[in-house]
Design a protein around this motif. Structure first.
Motif, mmCIF file in Angstrom:
data_model
loop_
_atom_site.group_PDB
_atom_site.id
_atom_site.type_symbol
_atom_site.label_atom_id
_atom_site.label_comp_id
_atom_site.label_asym_id
_atom_site.label_seq_id
_atom_site.Cartn_x
_atom_site.Cartn_y
_atom_site.Cartn_z
ATOM 1 N N ALA A 110 -10.167 2.196 14.487
ATOM 2 C CA ALA A 110 -9.522 2.987 15.320
ATOM 3 C C ALA A 110 -8.761 3.898 14.297
ATOM 4 O O ALA A 110 -8.155 3.575 13.428
ATOM 5 C CB ALA A 110 -8.590 2.096 16.050
ATOM 6 N N SER A 111 -8.498 4.936 14.908
ATOM 7 C CA SER A 111 -7.737 6.300 14.317
ATOM 8 C C SER A 111 -6.273 5.872 14.379
ATOM 9 O O SER A 111 -5.604 6.101 13.036
ATOM 10 C CB SER A 111 -7.600 7.355 14.977
ATOM 11 N N CYS A 112 -5.727 4.851 15.083
ATOM 12 C CA CYS A 112 -4.299 4.525 14.879
ATOM 13 C C CYS A 112 -4.234 3.321 16.153
ATOM 14 O O CYS A 112 -5.057 2.941 17.126
ATOM 15 C CB CYS A 112 -3.421 5.292 15.433
ATOM 16 N N ASP A 130 -0.605 -5.976 3.570
ATOM 17 C CA ASP A 130 -1.804 -6.544 2.730
ATOM 18 C C ASP A 130 -2.855 -6.316 3.195
ATOM 19 O O ASP A 130 -3.930 -6.341 2.516
ATOM 20 C CB ASP A 130 -1.545 -8.209 2.750
ATOM 21 N N ALA A 131 -3.202 -6.052 4.449
ATOM 22 C CA ALA A 131 -4.624 -5.719 5.016
ATOM 23 C C ALA A 131 -4.813 -4.079 5.013
ATOM 24 O O ALA A 131 -5.840 -3.720 5.355
ATOM 25 C CB ALA A 131 -4.715 -6.250 6.370
ATOM 26 N N GLY A 132 -4.148 -3.584 4.314
ATOM 27 C CA GLY A 132 -4.221 -1.953 4.077
ATOM 28 C C GLY A 132 -3.829 -1.053 5.120
ATOM 29 O O GLY A 132 -4.164 -0.014 5.239
ATOM 30 N N PHE A 133 -2.670 -1.544 6.183
ATOM 31 C CA PHE A 133 -2.408 -0.503 7.239
ATOM 32 C C PHE A 133 -1.045 0.215 6.725
ATOM 33 O O PHE A 133 -0.072 -0.644 6.070
ATOM 34 C CB PHE A 133 -2.133 -1.357 8.682
ATOM 35 N N VAL A 134 -0.873 1.355 7.347
ATOM 36 C CA VAL A 134 0.339 2.154 6.945
ATOM 37 C C VAL A 134 0.836 2.485 8.057
ATOM 38 O O VAL A 134 0.360 2.812 9.102
ATOM 39 C CB VAL A 134 -0.164 3.400 6.199
ATOM 40 N N ILE A 135 2.344 2.315 8.286
ATOM 41 C CA ILE A 135 3.125 2.652 9.258
ATOM 42 C C ILE A 135 3.449 4.074 9.287
ATOM 43 O O ILE A 135 3.909 4.478 8.382
ATOM 44 C CB ILE A 135 4.460 1.671 9.298
ATOM 45 N N ILE A 151 5.754 -0.110 17.078
ATOM 46 C CA ILE A 151 5.008 0.535 15.684
ATOM 47 C C ILE A 151 3.844 0.915 15.807
ATOM 48 O O ILE A 151 2.781 0.716 16.601
ATOM 49 C CB ILE A 151 4.860 -0.700 14.589
ATOM 50 N N LYS A 152 3.576 2.309 15.350
ATOM 51 C CA LYS A 152 2.082 3.134 15.247
ATOM 52 C C LYS A 152 1.781 3.064 13.932
ATOM 53 O O LYS A 152 2.647 3.203 12.913
ATOM 54 C CB LYS A 152 2.659 4.684 15.692
ATOM 55 N N LEU A 153 0.590 2.666 13.719
ATOM 56 C CA LEU A 153 0.262 2.490 12.170
ATOM 57 C C LEU A 153 -1.326 2.865 12.202
ATOM 58 O O LEU A 153 -2.187 2.951 13.336
ATOM 59 C CB LEU A 153 0.317 1.178 11.644
ATOM 60 N N HIS A 154 -1.812 2.947 11.136
ATOM 61 C CA HIS A 154 -3.342 3.109 10.836
ATOM 62 C C HIS A 154 -3.845 2.315 9.576
ATOM 63 O O HIS A 154 -3.065 2.173 8.819
ATOM 64 C CB HIS A 154 -3.852 4.706 10.803
ATOM 65 N N TYR A 155 -5.355 2.329 9.666
ATOM 66 C CA TYR A 155 -5.721 1.727 8.323
ATOM 67 C C TYR A 155 -5.964 2.771 7.350
ATOM 68 O O TYR A 155 -6.713 3.747 7.657
ATOM 69 C CB TYR A 155 -7.005 0.810 8.764
ATOM 70 N N GLU A 156 -5.579 2.493 5.969
ATOM 71 C CA GLU A 156 -5.735 3.337 5.142
ATOM 72 C C GLU A 156 -6.760 2.956 4.276
ATOM 73 O O GLU A 156 -6.578 2.010 3.457
ATOM 74 C CB GLU A 156 -4.469 3.785 4.299
ATOM 75 N N SER A 157 -7.938 3.516 4.103
ATOM 76 C CA SER A 157 -9.275 2.884 3.350
ATOM 77 C C SER A 157 -8.795 3.376 1.793
ATOM 78 O O SER A 157 -9.486 2.897 0.853
ATOM 79 C CB SER A 157 -10.489 3.591 3.793
#
Length: 234
Positions: A110-112, A130-135, A151-157
Motif C-alpha cells: 500500500a502507498s500508506c 523494525d518492519a521498515g515502516f516510516v511514520i 498514525i499515518k505511515l508507509h513502508y520504506e523499501s
C-alpha cells in the motif's frame, strides 16, 4: 463521522482504492466515496454483524457498486497492490501489529496505512519501525476520557531512508512530540500522575516487595523519565 474518524479521513490521500479493516458500520467508507477521496472501497470485518450493517448503510447511501465488502480476519482476504490505502482503526496495538505481521506483504504494497491503536503504542511503533515502516503524520484524539493516537505511515523499501526512533518517540510518537498539541500535554500530565501514584502504592502502600513489583516499579520509573525528557524538550 465521529471526531476520531474525521481525523482518519483527513489523513487519507485521494486515491483509487481504500481498504477499511474493521469497518464497523461503514461510515468511513461512505464518507470517502461521497467526497470523491476514493473511487472504490473494500470494507472488511472479521464479524458478520458489523459487515452486514456496513452493507446496509452503503446500499442506503447509493454506493453499493463502488464497495467490495469482505468477511476477513485482518488482511487475509486482501491481495497485494489491491488497495492504495489501508485503514486499521479502533483496535488494540497488539492486534493491529498481529494483523500487519500476518499480512505484511500486503501492508507493504500500500502507498500508506492509517492506523488508530488504542493501547500498546510503544510495542506497535517498535514493530513497525523494525518492519521498515516510516511514520509520516500523527495526531491525538480524546474520546470517552481516553486519548488515542492516529498514525499515518508507509513502508520504506530504501534502508537509507528508514528512521530509528527513540524510546520517547516510540511511546508518544515522533510527529506528535514535534507538533506538541495540547492533548500531548494533557496526556503527559495524566500519565505522570498515574505512574507516580502506582509507584507510591507499590513502594509505600504495604504491598509485598517481590521481583514482579520491583520490575513494575522500574518500568514505571523509566516511563516517568521519558515523560520528563519530553516535557523538557517542549
Amino acid at each position: 463521522m465521529s471526531p476520531r474518524l474525521q481525523i482518519v479521513y483527513d489523513m487519507i490521500p485521494h486515491c483509487e482504492t481504500v481498504a477499511d479493516v474493521g469497518c464497523d458500520h461503514g461510515y468511513l467508507s461512505i464518507a470517502l466515496l461521497e467526497n470523491g477521496v476514493a473511487k472504490k472501497v473494500i470494507p472488511m470485518d472479521v464479524n458478520k454483524g458489523p459487515l452486514s450493517k456496513a452493507r446496509e448503510n452503503i446500499q442506503a447511501a447509493g454506493f453499493e457498486a463502488q464497495a467490495d465488502l469482505r468477511l476477513s480476519d485482518g488482511l487475509a482476504k486482501l491481495s497485494g497492490d489491491e488497495a492504495d490505502v489501508i485503514c486499521i482503526c479502533g483496535m488494540g496495538g497488539a492486534l493491529i501489529a498481529r494483523i500487519i505481521r500476518a499480512g505484511l506483504q500486503v501492508a507493504k504494497s500500500a502507498s500508506c496505512l492509517v492506523i488508530e491503536p488504542q493501547s500498546e503504542y510503544y510495542e506497535l511503533r517498535s514493530f513497525l519501525m523494525d518492519a521498515g515502516f516510516v511514520i509520516d503524520d500523527e495526531d491525538l484524539i480524546s474520546e470517552e476520557n481516553k486519548i488515542y493516537p492516529i498514525i499515518k505511515l508507509h513502508y520504506e523499501s530504501d534502508n537509507a531512508k528508514r528512521l530509528s526512533y527513540s524510546s520517547a518517540q516510540l511511546e508518544y510518537g515522533p510527529v506528535i512530540i514535534e507538533k506538541a498539541p495540547q492533548l500531548l500535554h494533557t496526556l503527559l500530565d495524566k500519565n505522570e500522575s498515574e505512574y507516580s501514584s502506582i509507584i507510591n502504592k507499590l513502594e509505600n502502600g504495604g504491598v509485598p516487595s517481590t521481583e514482579a513489583t520491583m520490575a513494575r516499579c522500574q518500568e514505571l520509573k523509566e516511563k516517568l523519565e521519558i515523560i520528563t525528557q519530553i516535557k523538557n524538550s517542549l
